[in-house]
Design a protein around this motif. Structure first.
Motif, short mmCIF file in Angstrom:
data_model
loop_
_atom_site.label_atom_id
_atom_site.label_comp_id
_atom_site.label_asym_id
_atom_site.label_seq_id
_atom_site.Cartn_x
_atom_site.Cartn_y
_atom_site.Cartn_z
N VAL A 79 0.84 -1.20 0.00
CA VAL A 79 0.00 0.00 0.00
C VAL A 79 0.87 1.25 0.00
N LEU A 80 1.90 1.24 0.81
CA LEU A 80 2.76 2.42 0.95
C LEU A 80 3.46 2.77 -0.36
N ILE A 81 3.90 1.77 -1.11
CA ILE A 81 4.66 2.08 -2.33
C ILE A 81 3.79 2.12 -3.59
N GLU A 82 2.57 1.57 -3.51
CA GLU A 82 1.73 1.55 -4.71
C GLU A 82 0.65 2.62 -4.71
N GLU A 83 0.27 3.11 -3.54
CA GLU A 83 -0.82 4.08 -3.49
C GLU A 83 -0.37 5.50 -3.16
N PHE A 84 0.89 5.67 -2.76
CA PHE A 84 1.37 7.00 -2.38
C PHE A 84 2.63 7.30 -3.19
N ASP A 85 2.45 8.03 -4.31
CA ASP A 85 3.54 8.28 -5.24
C ASP A 85 4.70 9.05 -4.62
N TYR A 86 4.40 9.84 -3.58
CA TYR A 86 5.47 10.65 -3.02
C TYR A 86 6.51 9.81 -2.28
N VAL A 87 6.20 8.58 -1.93
CA VAL A 87 7.23 7.72 -1.32
C VAL A 87 8.33 7.45 -2.35
N LYS A 88 7.94 7.07 -3.56
CA LYS A 88 8.92 6.81 -4.62
C LYS A 88 9.64 8.09 -5.03
N GLU A 89 8.91 9.20 -5.09
CA GLU A 89 9.50 10.46 -5.58
C GLU A 89 10.46 11.08 -4.59
N TYR A 90 10.10 11.10 -3.31
CA TYR A 90 10.89 11.84 -2.33
C TYR A 90 11.72 10.95 -1.40
N TYR A 91 11.40 9.65 -1.37
CA TYR A 91 12.16 8.72 -0.52
C TYR A 91 12.50 7.47 -1.33
N PRO A 92 13.26 7.65 -2.43
CA PRO A 92 13.48 6.52 -3.35
C PRO A 92 14.22 5.35 -2.73
N THR A 93 15.11 5.59 -1.80
CA THR A 93 15.83 4.48 -1.18
C THR A 93 14.89 3.61 -0.37
N LEU A 94 13.96 4.22 0.34
CA LEU A 94 12.97 3.47 1.10
C LEU A 94 12.06 2.70 0.15
N PHE A 95 11.63 3.33 -0.93
CA PHE A 95 10.80 2.66 -1.92
C PHE A 95 11.45 1.38 -2.40
N GLN A 96 12.75 1.46 -2.71
CA GLN A 96 13.44 0.27 -3.22
C GLN A 96 13.63 -0.78 -2.13
N GLY A 97 13.86 -0.35 -0.89
CA GLY A 97 13.99 -1.30 0.20
C GLY A 97 12.70 -2.05 0.45
N ILE A 98 11.57 -1.35 0.42
CA ILE A 98 10.27 -1.99 0.62
C ILE A 98 9.99 -2.99 -0.50
N ARG A 99 10.37 -2.63 -1.70
CA ARG A 99 10.04 -3.45 -2.88
C ARG A 99 10.68 -4.84 -2.86
N VAL A 100 11.75 -5.01 -2.08
CA VAL A 100 12.43 -6.31 -2.06
C VAL A 100 12.20 -7.08 -0.75
N VAL A 101 11.25 -6.61 0.07
CA VAL A 101 10.90 -7.35 1.29
C VAL A 101 10.05 -8.56 0.90
N GLY A 102 10.55 -9.76 1.11
CA GLY A 102 9.79 -10.97 0.85
C GLY A 102 9.23 -11.03 -0.56
#
Length: 288
Positions: A79-102
């Motif tokens: 939900v955090l990375i797919e529904e809130f675009d500002y996570v990818k735009e302003y916190y790209p390192t976190l976006f990538q970290g979330i994307r590889v969890v499990g």
């Protein structure tokens, strides 16, 4: 097969949940991707499971450049990375970290808060949160307190959380435009814990440029390498300086050998990865 019985409640308010969690052998559950595994393995035997999914305030999300990003403990990873675009735009390192969890199904259930409360040295979200100077709001029957994520981890599976206390939300300040990478090496390409993970975030890359770096699976807790950051601060990103930066990172860790990799391999990758990531972000002035 291990079998045991426990009581289950799903409170509607945070006060009700905190009352329940003050009891002996009471455990909170949101996604359950870590708790259920531990229960099945017999590592945890709760008398009471407190389901927090019915508490609306744990699902709040707010972002502005003035206030930064705040999200509640209940927010699912996907939900955090797919529904809130500002996570990818302003916190790209976190976006990538979330994307590889499990796997995808795990991210549909799991949460960032759950990932860090599990306190695994191999956490994929913790390194990014470290580079963004995240803060955690903790709450119990005694009240609320705010702690820096650098103070949260105490060892494998151990945090500063006290009896009956939970992480209510995570706050990440907005410190300016940033670019970043999270890179994870694991034994297989499918779902696996990291052999080593590295978060590298550059705040204000076109201006003052502040480079931050944190790692997973190289110490008893996820760790940020402040000494390397201090070295590279204000310096031109020539190959010579970047190699010295990478050398400091390598010298700052003391990993172990385990089933996922040797200490020697982890040390070697800790020097290779920052060079790789800076090159991918086209930040190294090559040939000078």
């Amino acid at each position: 097969m291990i079998t045991f019985s426990y009581d289950y409640i799903k409170p509607k308010t945070l006060d009700e949940a905190l009352d329940a969690l003050s009891q002996d052998d009471a455990f909170p559950i949101l996604g359950g991707t870590d708790l259920v595994v531990k229960m099945r393995a017999g590592r945890i035997k709760p008398k009471l499971v407190v389901d927090l999914k019915g508490i609306d305030e744990l699902f709040h999300v707010d972002f502005s450049k003035e206030k930064g990003l705040t999200f509640g403990a209940g927010l699912k990873l996907n939900v955090l990375i797919e529904e809130f675009d500002y996570v990818k735009e302003y916190y790209p390192t976190l976006f990538q970290g979330i994307r590889v969890v499990g796997g995808y199904q795990t991210r549909n259930r799991g949460t960032v808060v759950g990932n860090i409360c599990n306190a695994s040295p191999a956490s994929d979200t913790a390194p990014a949160l470290l580079t963004y100077n995240a803060e955690l709001k903790l709450v119990s029957k005694s009240g609320e307190r705010t702690v820096k994520i650098t103070e949260f981890f105490k060892g494998p599976g151990k945090t500063i959380l006290e009896k009956g206390e939970i992480v209510k939300s995570i706050h990440i300040p907005f410190e300016g435009e940033s670019i970043g990478r999270y890179y994870k090496i694991s034994r297989i390409k499918a779902v696996d814990l990291s052999t080593i993970g590295m978060a590298l975030t550059i705040i204000d890359p076109e201006g003052e440029r502040e480079i931050r770096v944190a790692l997973a699976s190289v110490a008893p807790t996820p760790v940020r390498i402040f000494e390397a950051e201090e070295f590279i601060k204000g310096k031109e990103l020539t190959m010579e300086n970047v190699e010295q930066f990478a050398q400091i990172i390598q010298d700052s860790i003391n990993p172990i050998t385990d089933a996922r990799g040797t200490a020697e391999y982890r040390k070697r990758m800790a020097k290779i990865l920052p060079i790789k990531l800076l090159r991918e972000m086209k930040m190294i002035k090559e040939g000078l």
